[in-house]
Design an enzyme around this catalytic site. Structure first.
Site, PDB file in Angstrom:
ATOM      1  N   LYS A  81       1.058  26.410  29.311  1.00 39.97           N
ATOM      2  CA  LYS A  81       0.091  25.626  30.519  1.00 39.97           C
ATOM      3  C   LYS A  81      -0.589  24.472  29.969  1.00 39.97           C
ATOM      4  CE  LYS A  81      -0.841  30.312  32.420  1.00 39.97           C
ATOM      5  NZ  LYS A  81      -2.008  31.018  33.083  1.00 39.97           N
TER       6      LYS A  81
ATOM      7  N   ASP B 248      -4.591  29.157  38.901  1.00 39.89           N
ATOM      8  CA  ASP B 248      -5.177  30.225  38.374  1.00 39.89           C
ATOM      9  C   ASP B 248      -6.726  30.003  38.618  1.00 39.89           C
ATOM     10  OD1 ASP B 248      -3.315  31.315  36.502  1.00 39.89           O
ATOM     11  OD2 ASP B 248      -3.668  30.030  34.899  1.00 39.89           O
TER      12      ASP B 248
END
Length: 264
Positions: free
Chosen positions: A64, A100
Site C-alpha cells: 500500500k 480504506d
C-alpha cells in the site's frame, strides 16, 4: 472479452476480495472476473508493467505504501494518507486512490456513530493504519499510535499530529474508548500471539480488528467478546471499501446485500 480485476498482496490466500467481487459481477450479469495475485514486493513493478490487461486492482499488504511509485498518478486522498489500496484506469492511465479510509469509517460508525470526544488507540503504523488515522483525526478527541517499530510509530504520529504511545507492552497505561488493530497480527490461522494482555479489554471499549478470518472471529475479537466488549469484524471494512472500489471500476451501484452475503 471478459473484463479482469484483481487483488495484489503477499500473501494473498486469506483474501475474501475475489469471492466478494465475483459475487457482485455475477449478480449484475457482468462479463467480468476478479482474481488473486500473490506478488512479492520485489516483483511489484514488473508485475504491473506486464499485466496491462487488468482494469483495476485492490492493493493489500505489503504494497500500500510502495505502489504509488509504479502508477501514472495518485489522487488527493491517497496523497494525504500516503497509501494506495485501489488502482483504476483514467484516460488510459493507471491511477491510485484510497477507499480504506472511508470504508473503515463507514464500518466503525455502524457501531459507534458519534465519535466526538472519543480516545482511540491504533495498533500499527503501516498503510492501513495511515488510512485509519486519516479518517479519525477530524472526528475524535485523541489518537495514540502503538507500534513495535519505534521510528515508524513516531513518524506516523508526528505526520498526523497524534501521540506515539510506545510498543505493545506500553499499552497497559492507555484507557481507550476505541481500540483498533491495524497490524497483520491474526492473519495466520494458527497464530498463538496475544495482541493485548488478558484483562486489558473492558466491556465499554469498542474493539475493531481490521484483520479477518474466512469464518469465525480472530483471536483478538474472541478475546474482546469474552470481555464483553463491542466488536467489529474486519469484514465490515472489507465490504464498505470494496463497494466503493466496485463502483469506481464499473460505474454501477454495488449490490451490497450480495457482497455482504458472500463474505459472511
Amino acid at each position: 472479452m471478459s473484463r479482469l480485476f484483481g487483488i495484489i498482496a503477499h500473501p494473498v490466500a486469506h483474501s475474501l476480495s475475489p469471492v466478494m467481487h465475483n459475487a457482485a459481477f455475477q449478480a449484475l450479469g457482468m462479463d467480468a472476473r476478479f482474481e488473486a495475485f500473490d506478488v512479492p514486493p520485489e516483483q511489484l513493478g514488473s508485475f504491473l508493467q506486464q499485466r496491462t490487461e487488468v482494469e483495476g486492482f485492490s492493493v493489500s499488504l505489503p504494497h500500500k505504501e510502495k505502489v504509488a511509485a509504479c502508477l501514472d498518478g495518485v489522487d488527493l486522498i491517497a496523497q494525504q494518507i500516503g497509501a494506495v489500496n485501489t488502482i483504476y484506469h483514467k484516460e488510459g492511465k493507471r491511477w491510485g486512490t484510497n477507499t480504506d479510509a472511508p470504508g473503515f469509517l463507514a464500518a466503525l460508525q455502524e457501531v459507534a456513530p458519534d465519535l466526538s470526544g472519543k480516545r482511540v488507540v491504533v495498533l500499527g503504523a503501516g498503510g492501513t493504519a495511515r488510512a485509519v488515522v486519516y479518517a479519525l483525526k477530524p472526528l475524535v478527541a485523541f489518537i495514540t499510535i502503538i507500534n513495535r517499530t519505534v521510528p515508524h510509530g513516531v513518524a506516523l504520529a508526528k505526520e498526523f499530529g497524534c501521540r506515539y504511545g510506545g510498543k505493545i507492552e506500553d499499552l497497559l497505561t492507555e484507557t481507550p474508548d476505541i481500540l483498533i488493530n491495524a497490524t497483520s497480527v491474526g492473519l495466520e490461522e494458527n497464530e498463538d500471539f496475544l495482541l493485548v494482555p488478558n484483562g486489558f479489554i473492558k466491556p465499554e471499549v469498542v474493539i475493531f480488528d481490521l484483520v479477518y478470518r474466512h469464518e469465525g472471529a480472530t483471536k483478538f475479537l474472541a478475546q474482546a467478546q469474552q470481555a464483553g466488549a463491542k466488536i467489529i469484524d474486519g469484514r465490515r471494512m472489507l465490504l464498505h471499501q470494496g463497494m466503493m472500489q466496485f463502483e469506481l471500476w464499473t460505474g454501477q451501484k454495488a449490490p451490497k446485500e450480495v457482497m455482504e452475503k458472500a463474505i459472511f
